[in-house]
Scaffold this active site. Structure first.
Site, PDB file in Angstrom:
ATOM      1  N   GLY A  45       0.819  -1.220   0.000  1.00 57.95           N
ATOM      2  CA  GLY A  45       0.000   0.000   0.000  1.00 57.95           C
ATOM      3  C   GLY A  45       0.847   1.262   0.000  1.00 57.95           C
ATOM      4  CB  CYS A  46       3.759   2.255   2.034  1.00 62.30           C
ATOM      5  SG  CYS A  46       2.902   2.146   3.625  1.00 62.30           S
ATOM      6  CB  THR A  47       5.139   0.337  -2.872  1.00 63.12           C
ATOM      7  OG1 THR A  47       6.085  -0.123  -1.903  1.00 63.12           O
ATOM      8  CG2 THR A  47       5.799   0.441  -4.235  1.00 63.12           C
ATOM      9  CB  ALA A  50       5.576   6.151  -2.404  1.00 63.89           C
TER      10      ALA A  50
END
Length: 157
Positions: A45-47, A50
């Site tokens: 999710g963070c990738t 970003a």
């Protein structure tokens, strides 16, 4: 945590991926700030989040906005994450969670029956006067960056 919308953004200084100190104050009176908190470098999710910000960075820059990501990860982790995905903005190190606590995003989380403290994915749009003009808490990644961009475009009209 009460809402920060309409209030002065809590000021802070944190190291970025290069060990340089980045202060919120250095952007006040100059730019809008898209301050996003995320749980962990290199997780799915963070990738995605970003990379969505990366893909829209020119649109944000055209609207006089700077993007800053914040997580508890250390400098080397941020550096690797930036290099791997070509991120054109700074990621700030909040290892002691002090800034996450100031913004009310350090929360008790539950996952697979386990409870632990962690970052609640959140974004704050701060205007050049230092006021939080919009906040998104418990962010769902899909469509979030487009939503943030739309809000900024509306503010700039």
């Amino acid at each position: 945590m009460e809402k920060l919308e309409g209030l002065q953004a809590p000021l802070f200084s944190l190291s970025n991926e290069k060990g340089e100190v980045v202060s919120l104050e250095q952007f006040i009176d100059k730019k809008y700030i898209v301050l996003y908190f995320y749980p962990k470098d290199s997780t799915p999710g963070c990738t995605t989040e970003a990379c969505d910000f990366r893909d829209a960075v020119k649109d944000f820059e055209e609207l006089d906005a700077v993007i800053l990501g914040v997580s508890p990860d250390h400098e080397a982790s941020h550096q690797k994450f930036i290099e791997k995905h070509g991120l054109p903005f700074s990621l700030l190190v909040d290892e002691d969670h002090a800034v996450a606590k100031q913004y009310g995003v350090w929360k008790l989380k539950k996952n697979f029956g386990k409870e632990y403290m962690g970052i609640e994915r959140s974004t704050f749009l701060i205007d050049p006067s230092g006021t939080v003009v919009k906040e998104w808490r418990k962010v769902r990644v899909k469509g979030h960056v487009e939503n943030a961009l739309t809000v900024l475009q509306e503010l700039k009209k």
